[in-house]
Design an enzyme around this catalytic site. Structure first.
Site, PDB file in Angstrom:
ATOM      1  N   ASP A 204       0.836  -1.199   0.000  1.00 23.63           N
ATOM      2  CA  ASP A 204       0.000   0.000   0.000  1.00 23.63           C
ATOM      3  C   ASP A 204       0.877   1.258   0.000  1.00 23.63           C
ATOM      4  OD1 ASP A 204      -2.850   1.118   0.669  1.00 23.63           O
ATOM      5  OD2 ASP A 204      -1.551   2.085   2.132  1.00 23.63           O
ATOM      6  N   GLU A 262      12.680 -15.700  -0.233  1.00 21.78           N
ATOM      7  CA  GLU A 262      12.819 -16.908   0.601  1.00 21.78           C
ATOM      8  C   GLU A 262      11.596 -17.810   0.458  1.00 21.78           C
ATOM      9  OE1 GLU A 262      13.716 -16.584   4.805  1.00 21.78           O
ATOM     10  OE2 GLU A 262      14.773 -14.700   4.448  1.00 21.78           O
TER      11      GLU A 262
HETATM   12  C1  GLC Z   1      -4.040   3.418  -0.373  1.00 19.25           C
HETATM   13  C2  GLC Z   1      -5.307   2.598  -0.305  1.00 19.25           C
HETATM   14  C3  GLC Z   1      -6.414   3.461   0.193  1.00 19.25           C
HETATM   15  C4  GLC Z   1      -6.048   3.955   1.569  1.00 19.25           C
HETATM   16  C5  GLC Z   1      -4.708   4.674   1.558  1.00 19.25           C
HETATM   17  C6  GLC Z   1      -4.188   4.893   2.937  1.00 19.25           C
HETATM   18  O1  GLC Z   1      -4.122   4.422  -1.324  1.00 19.25           O
HETATM   19  O2  GLC Z   1      -5.569   1.997  -1.534  1.00 19.25           O
HETATM   20  O3  GLC Z   1      -7.639   2.801   0.208  1.00 19.25           O
HETATM   21  O4  GLC Z   1      -7.046   4.811   2.054  1.00 19.25           O
HETATM   22  O5  GLC Z   1      -3.723   3.935   0.878  1.00 19.25           O
HETATM   23  O6  GLC Z   1      -3.762   3.697   3.517  1.00 19.25           O
END
Ligand code: GLC
Ligand code: CA
Length: 540
Positions: A204, A262
């Site tokens: 993310d 790994e």
């Molecule tokens: C990313 C995710 C989103 C989230 C953001 C903060 O963009 O896809 O849904 O709100 O990160 O974690």
């Protein structure tokens, strides 16, 4: 798994994203859960995809619906238990599906034990785990950095009498990756899941890990970024040269890759940057960082052949051996049917978009419900859940409209839940429920299954080079070439009017009938496409 895979198997794979809150609820609390996913794995396997990316199901106060994690190594009770997770992954593997979890490393929830400790004092063992800074002499935040979700990215904390950084919600404090203990803590949490058998991770906001240690202010943007954020969001007005995409991140991604190697697991990164394509290339180059990355560049309202072509070509121009993932829909963007198809889009448009997306060079990532041609739901202000939407309403309504629950049956609440769904199930989706489409060979779902099955037999589409041809809007024309295979031409009509165009490259081409698309070609290379039609052929 015992199955022998080629080292680059993930380049030929298709990812399917499950947003667990809205997928399938089994205990009647109105929120989807892990047993709900398990129950629908057969459906996902039948679609023919390879990897299931599941948005966060970890312990969380759910301020950002799971993207605010308070314990990385446990399942939130709302979604189930670790035993439910084990059962889910076992079933997935028995069906030949791989499970990819979502790693939100950049920030935690304010309720994470790490933050509770860090905020207590300026000298506790975790004092430096988050990004803390003294106020400017006038009491203001230390610099001009902004939160993606609105306003300054600095929040005052009375315990330490300091500001802390949050790139997203105030309740999502940003971890300090310059501290090696933070990096190690994340590697340990990731190992926990790899030991449980996960096959991959979605990273993310993976260019948000590091910040400029000198906390220098960002200059104004020369070109406003309207891909990563909506054009009503001032975040796009800064050149984000100091608050994200810092050079130190590369070494951290290499540590992640070592760990993944790994276990033979793969990573896809989410990149929202001023030049996302360049960052996608940088992060996937060299075989020692992320395997692939996606950006928001095809998640914008621009639905022209020119725009799509430009993204793929520009990525190609920036990349040496890295790899893209192309995403046209996810839990952060208005559903593609509506975003590109406008009001009352024809379900045929969903077929065209899928065929087009799966013909680009890169690993496609599909979003739950797009295979069912679901449109954006109109969620009234009173029912909005997404804090991002509540802040920027009414010009930007946030992300609830693409997160309404899946309609499985033509029944109350689409058969998603026995209870009251956390967001309303869209009546328009219920009319197009999965079970209805199962019975209709002409449905978008039936098409998706056929097309995906066919694509598997076409190395040109999964690993071939890509070349675009000039064609008048709204037609996208391209060729895919793989060694030892006949070249494939693909032509897509993104518009709602039929069109005929001369395409010299298609003269003498042989139509490929398998994908079941309605376009045709004449001997001289004139291609005829009905509204939202496409045509595939082998070059003579
Ligand atoms: C990313 C995710 C989103 C989230 C953001 C903060 O963009 O896809 O849904 O709100 O990160 O974690
Ligand atoms: Ca539930």
């Amino acid at each position: 798994m015992t199955q022998q895979l080629s080292p680059n198997w993930w380049r030929e794979a298709i990812i399917y994203q499950v947003y667990p809150r809205s997928f399938n609820d089994t205990n009647g609390d109105g929120v989807g859960d892990l047993p709900g996913i398990t129950a629908k794995l057969d459906y996902i396997a039948q679609l023919g995809v390879d990897i299931v990316w599941i948005s966060p199901f970890f312990k969380s106060p759910m301020k950002d619906f799971g993207y605010d994690i308070s314990d990385y190594c446990d399942v939130d009770p709302l979604f189930g238990t670790l035993a439910d997770f084990d059962a889910m992954i076992a079933k997935a593997h028995s069906l030949g599906l791989k499970i990819m979890i979502d790693q939100v490393m950049s920030h935690t929830s304010e309720q994470h034990a790490w933050f509770a400790e860090s905020r207590k004092s300026r000298d506790n063992p975790k004092a430096d785990w988050y990004v803390w800074a003294d106020a400017a002499p006038d009491g203001n935040p230390p610099n001009n950095w902004m939160s993606v979700f609105g306003g300054s990215s600095w929040q005052w904390d009375t315990r330490r009498r300091q500001y802390y950084l949050h790139n997203f919600l105030v309740s999502q404090p940003d971890l300090n990756f310059h501290n090696p203990e933070v990096q190690q803590a994340h590697l340990d949490c990731l190992r926990f899941w790899l030991e449980r058998g996960v096959d991959g991770v979605r990273m993310d906001a993976c260019n948000f890990h590091f910040h400029d240690r000198q906390l220098r202010s960002n200059p104004p943007a020369l070109v406003r970024d309207t891909a990563t954020v909506s054009d009503v969001n001032p975040y796009g007005m800064q050149a984000h040269i100091h608050d994200k995409t810092q050079p130190e991140n590369v070494a951290f991604l290499q540590r992640i890759r070592k760990l993944l190697d790994e276990y033979g697991a793969v990573a896809i990164g989410e990149v929202g940057a001023d030049d996302s394509l360049a960052v996608m290339a940088e992060y996937t180059e060299g075989g020692d960082k992320l395997h692939m990355a996606y950006s928001f560049n095809l998640l914008t309202p621009q639905c022209s052949a020119r725009h799509i072509r430009t993204q793929v070509e520009q990525f190609g121009a920036r990349v040496k051996d890295g790899w893209a993932s192309w995403s046209v829909g996810n839990h952060d963007a208005v559903r593609v049917m509506t975003r590109w198809g406008g009001d009352q889009p024809d379900p045929e448009f969903a077929k065209l978009v899928l065929a087009m997306q799966l013909s680009l060079k890169g690993t496609p990532c599909l979003y739950q419900g797009d295979e069912l041609a679901f449109t954006e739901s109109d969620v009234p202000f009173e029912l909005l859940q997404d804090p991002y939407g509540i802040t920027f309403w009414p010009e930007f309504k946030g992300r609830d409209g693409c997160r309404t629950p899946i309609a499985w049956e033509a029944a109350t609440n689409g058969g998603f839940t026995e209870g009251k769904p956390w967001l309303p199930v869209d009546e328009k989706h219920i009319a197009r429920a999965a079970s209805v489409q199962e019975r209709d060979p002409q449905s978008p779902l039936a098409f998706a299954r056929r097309f995906i099955a066919w694509r598997r037999t076409m190395p040109q589409l999964t690993r071939g080079d890509i070349t675009f041809f000039d064609a008048p809007e709204p037609v996208l024309a391209l060729r895919r070439d793989a060694e030892g295979e006949r070249s494939v031409l693909a032509v897509f009509n993104l518009g709602r009017d039929a069109t005929t165009l001369p395409l010299p490259q298609a003269a003498g081409a042989q139509t490929i009938t398998d994908p079941g698309l309605p376009g045709s070609v004449a001997a001289d290379g004139t291609v005829t496409l009905p509204p939202y039609g496409a045509w595939f052929g082998y070059v003579k």
